[in-house]
Design an enzyme around this catalytic site. Structure first.
Site, short mmCIF file in Angstrom:
data_model
loop_
_atom_site.label_atom_id
_atom_site.label_comp_id
_atom_site.label_asym_id
_atom_site.label_seq_id
_atom_site.Cartn_x
_atom_site.Cartn_y
_atom_site.Cartn_z
CD GLU A 84 -22.70 7.17 2.47
OE1 GLU A 84 -22.41 6.18 3.15
OE2 GLU A 84 -21.88 7.79 1.80
CG HIS A 115 -17.50 9.45 2.31
ND1 HIS A 115 -18.86 9.25 2.33
CD2 HIS A 115 -16.94 8.26 2.62
CE1 HIS A 115 -19.11 7.98 2.62
NE2 HIS A 115 -17.96 7.37 2.79
CD1 TRP A 143 -1.14 4.88 -6.05
CD2 TRP A 143 -2.82 4.35 -4.68
NE1 TRP A 143 -2.30 5.38 -6.59
CE2 TRP A 143 -3.34 5.08 -5.77
CE3 TRP A 143 -3.70 3.91 -3.68
CZ2 TRP A 143 -4.70 5.37 -5.89
CZ3 TRP A 143 -5.04 4.20 -3.80
CH2 TRP A 143 -5.53 4.93 -4.89
CE LYS A 144 -4.32 3.57 4.11
NZ LYS A 144 -5.72 3.95 3.89
NE ARG A 197 -2.44 -1.12 3.44
CZ ARG A 197 -2.79 -0.69 4.66
NH1 ARG A 197 -3.83 0.09 4.79
NH2 ARG A 197 -2.12 -1.07 5.73
ZN ZN Z 1 -22.21 3.67 5.69
#
Ligand code: ZN
Ligand code: GLN
Length: 763
Positions: free
Chosen positions: A668, A697, A20-21, A18
């Site tokens: 959501e 988010h 990249w992350k 990971r």
């Molecule tokens: Zn959710």
């Protein structure tokens, strides 16, 4: 083409470990410069492309890499940037790119939604009358890069125009063709420039044709691909579909392209060949190795399948490839040091899948004997796995004996809710959160230390308790009505259960991208599933002991656990779902016995698991609702069952949501509030419901007015006595201060609306 070739459709971006992350997050946090980010990610991309990685593959994909999402990449290459990001033309800079994906102070992020039936999320393009232009030919950039730096004559991967526009919003359905027309010259230019640069093959991803599109769309596709064929005859287009069989295959197969890519793993493409044949002037790119699962390919069966397919085409007409991009599976199993050897031997990650493709290509080219050794070893590994773990007779018997009564609560909702209201004593428009609270660097690093054995179990447990305690206080101070313990002990909502249920195993490095830099590590379901001991009781009971307010117990539901795991394919999927449900039933009973009054069973993956083929919907939805009810059916009337789901587009599953028979559902919505609310305008929903009132988010803090407006909008179609106020989703990815600020706003907004409502109710 003179002989059978091997191909790959896409490779994971995230790096073996990971890298990249980490690079992306370091950049977002200001720890590294843009230049450093570019440098690190260039290295990852080139490493992924190297011959030793994709050894033996004839058509190596280029341009499949992304710094966030390939749909967003497509948008920015056409200068499709929503107006609120003040874009003035030219190549889109990196800050704007990430702003569209993640939001900035004065502009909310673009909507994000699931990529077909996967857990990968793409950024929804907003076309809104925009006049697109080709501001960057990304496919060309990456094609040239691979050629110059590695000597690879790659196969550029491009998101096809029909799929791209189908996934976009900001136009009226009746304008579809007009919108396509504005993009047509741009796509043509992309292809022309690739042809001029020497590219021979190009993969145009058109997975939208694996869904049942209207005939009108097929006609438009015919026009578009005719145009390409006339304008850029030098380039060989592979019209690539995946995740299901192709609908309208009889027409698609005649598109004027060089190749058609079909998924032979997830849809009955063989039947299509049998019924309609395959044109003699085209290449069949056959997706044989499962790009969505991690179990070793049964080479024996796969080779037989290829032999059957070969009856429909000539030698030079066949390409062997994975069923889809390998984006959806982890990179390499070579780093796994803790897995049981039997399980490890039965696994196949991206790198192994590439080998499987190469092996199968060799087998179909040169005959079975040429890969006899590989076939033998795959068969042995799979047999061993089966014999060791897939025959828990008592679990299997229970599944066979189940009836519909086993999955229904004794008391109907209207009566249950009264009992619950009496015992819970909640105000109008009660506030709550979805479950997880911020996982600070401290939480993560302490867990890592514990995992590495650097701190004792007792010390870790004490630490988790400390976090729970701190946040119970914070939630009380925020004046939230129904509290959560915060899920600090969980790395991931599915993996956590995977570690504790029998029949599951977890990997150390088996990560796959979910959205942006966020990766998930799906557990492996390698055998029959059962419950062994309480999983969540300790933390929930501790949290409840600290407060007078009700704390929700928190579980992941059977559908989500199944959908977000890599499930072996030797038992029917829906049987495994029931096995999981029965295991969760025991956990739920244990919570109830220990005084937990509200139990939330999350099903964020229910919608995404909906088969692409509508004919398969009913079976899936019935099985899902059954499993959810089976897990939750045995509790008393006074115990309130909640559930939570991510993302809108609920119209398709509205009846199923109702059939779950959950007392309260949170959904959501904030990135597409209006659409969801209108679903509730058209359908009557009688149980309680919370629509996410702000987007978690994004780090942006909403204003009280915004949140109030969201609540009020929802109250136009949902009664205030049914409505709960909550954020969109879990808060684990957010930072602590921003979470507290946003929750303050949410509670304030709820109180103001509550006050207004009470006044109106009195009048
Ligand atoms: Zn959710
Ligand atoms: N309870 C989970 C959480 O809050 C739900 C997450 C989800 O819906 N994906 O993290």
């Amino acid at each position: 083409m003179t002989t059978i070739k091997s191909s790959n459709l896409g490779y994971p971006r995230i790096g073996e470990n990971r890298e990249w992350k980490r690079a992306l997050e370091n950049f977002w946090n200001g720890n590294i410069s843009e230049q450093e980010l570019i440098h690190i990610t260039d290295e990852i991309r080139l490493h992924n492309l190297k011959k030793q990685k994709q050894q033996g593959i004839d058509l190596i994909p280029v341009g499949d890499f992304s710094l966030y999402d390939h749909v967003l990449d497509t948008s920015i290459s056409f200068g499709v940037v929503p107006e609120r990001f003040s874009y003035e033309g030219g190549k889109v800079d990196l800050d704007t790119y990430f702003a569209i994906a993640r939001g900035v102070d004065d502009a909310v992020a673009s909507e994000m939604t699931k990529w077909f039936n996967t857990n990968y999320h793409y950024i929804v393009p907003e076309l809104n009358g925009m006049k697109p232009s080709l501001v960057e030919n990304r496919a060309l950039t990456y094609y040239n890069e691979a050629k110059e730096k590695l000597g690879i004559d790659g196969k550029p991967v491009i998101l096809g125009p029909i799929t791209y526009i189908s996934l976009s919003k900001g136009y009226d359905g009746s304008d579809f063709e007009a919108v396509v027309d504005t993009f047509l010259p741009l796509y043509t230019q992309v292809l022309q420039e690739l042809a001029d640069a020497g590219a021979t093959w190009v993969q145009l991803d058109e997975p939208i044709f694996s869904t049942d599109v209207p005939e009108e769309i097929i006609r438009i596709a015919e026009k578009v691909y005719n145009h390409f064929a006339n304008q850029v005859p030098a380039i060989n287009i592979i019209f690539q579909t995946y995740f299901e069989k192709v609908f309208h295959y009889d027409r698609i197969k005649n598109l004027p392209v060089k190749g058609i890519g079909l998924d032979f793993v997830h849809g009955d493409s063989l039947k299509l060949l049998t019924e309609y044949g395959f044109p003699k002037d085209k290449v069949l790119a056959a997706g044989i190795v499962d790009g969505r699962n991690v179990w070793l390919a049964n080479l024996e069966d796969k080779l037989s399948l290829l032999e059957t397919i070969k009856r429909f085409v000539h030698e030079e007409q066949l390409i062997v490839q994975p069923s889809s991009s390998l984006l959806h599976v982890p990179v390499t199993k070579s780093l796994e040091k803790k897995l049981d050897q039997v399980i490890l031997d039965g696994l196949s990650f991206a790198d192994d899948k590439i080998h499987e493709v190469v092996t199968l290509t060799k087998g179909i080219k040169s005959g079975r004997h040429a890969i006899a050794k590989e076939i033998e070893s795959a068969t042995a590994a799979l047999n061993n796995l089966h014999a060791t773990y897939r025959s828990n007779q008592s679990v299997r018997n229970k599944i066979t004996d189940l009836t519909s009564e086993d999955a229904s609560r004794d008391t109907a909702f209207p009566d249950r809710i009264k009992t619950q209201q009496e015992s819970l004593k909640l105000p109008l428009l009660p506030t709550t959160t979805i479950g997880s609270l911020p996982q600070t660097p401290e939480v993560r690093s302490t867990r890592t230390k514990w995992r590495k054995g650097k701190i004792t179990d007792a010390a870790y447990e004490q630490f988790v308790k400390g976090q729970i305690q701190r946040w119970i206080t914070i939630q009380e101070e925020l004046d939230i009505d129904v509290l959560v313990h915060g899920e600090f002990e969980r790395n991931d909502m599915v993996e956590y259960f995977g570690e504790k249920l029998k029949g599951f195993s977890v990997t150390e490095y088996g990560w796959v991208q979910s959205y942006g830099s966020r990766c998930v590590k799906p557990p492996l379901i390698f055998g029959d599933v059962s419950w062994e001991q309480p999983i969540t009781v300790k933390e929930s009971v501790f949290a409840q002991s600290l407060t007078e307010r009700t704390v929700k117990g928190m579980l992941t539901g059977p559908v989500t656990i199944l959908n977000w795991s890599f499930v072996h394919d030797t038992t029917p999927r829906y049987d495994i779902m029931k096995q999981i449900a029965l295991a969760l039933q025991k956990e739920i009973e244990a919570l109830e016995e220990n005084g937990i009054k509200i139990i939330q069973v999350d099903e964020p993956a229910l919608r995404e698991g909906l088969p692409l083929n509508q004919e398969k919907w009913k079976k899936y939805l019935d099985a899902s609702a059954y499993a959810f009810r089976l897990a939750t059916a045995t509790v008393k009337a006074g115990t309130q069952i909640h559930t939570h789901m991510c993302y809108s587009n609920f119209e398709d599953i509205f009846d199923c949501i109702d059939a779950l028979d959950a007392d309260v559902i949170s959904i959501e919505t904030s990135r597409s509030h209006g659409e969801l609310v209108s679903t509730f305008e058209q359908n009557t929903y009688t149980k309680e419901i919370g629509l996410g009132v702000y987007d978690i988010h994004s780090p942006r803090i909403p204003s009280v007015e915004e949140v109030k407006a969201n609540i009020e909008r929802a109250l136009q179609s949902i009664s205030p006595t049914q409505f709960w106020v909550n954020p969109d989703c879990g808060l684990k990815t957010r930072k602590e201060p921003e979470t507290i600020d946003a929750l303050k706003v949410m509670v304030q907004a709820a109180k103001e609306v509550r006050q207004d409502q009470l006044t109106t109710l009195k009048q």
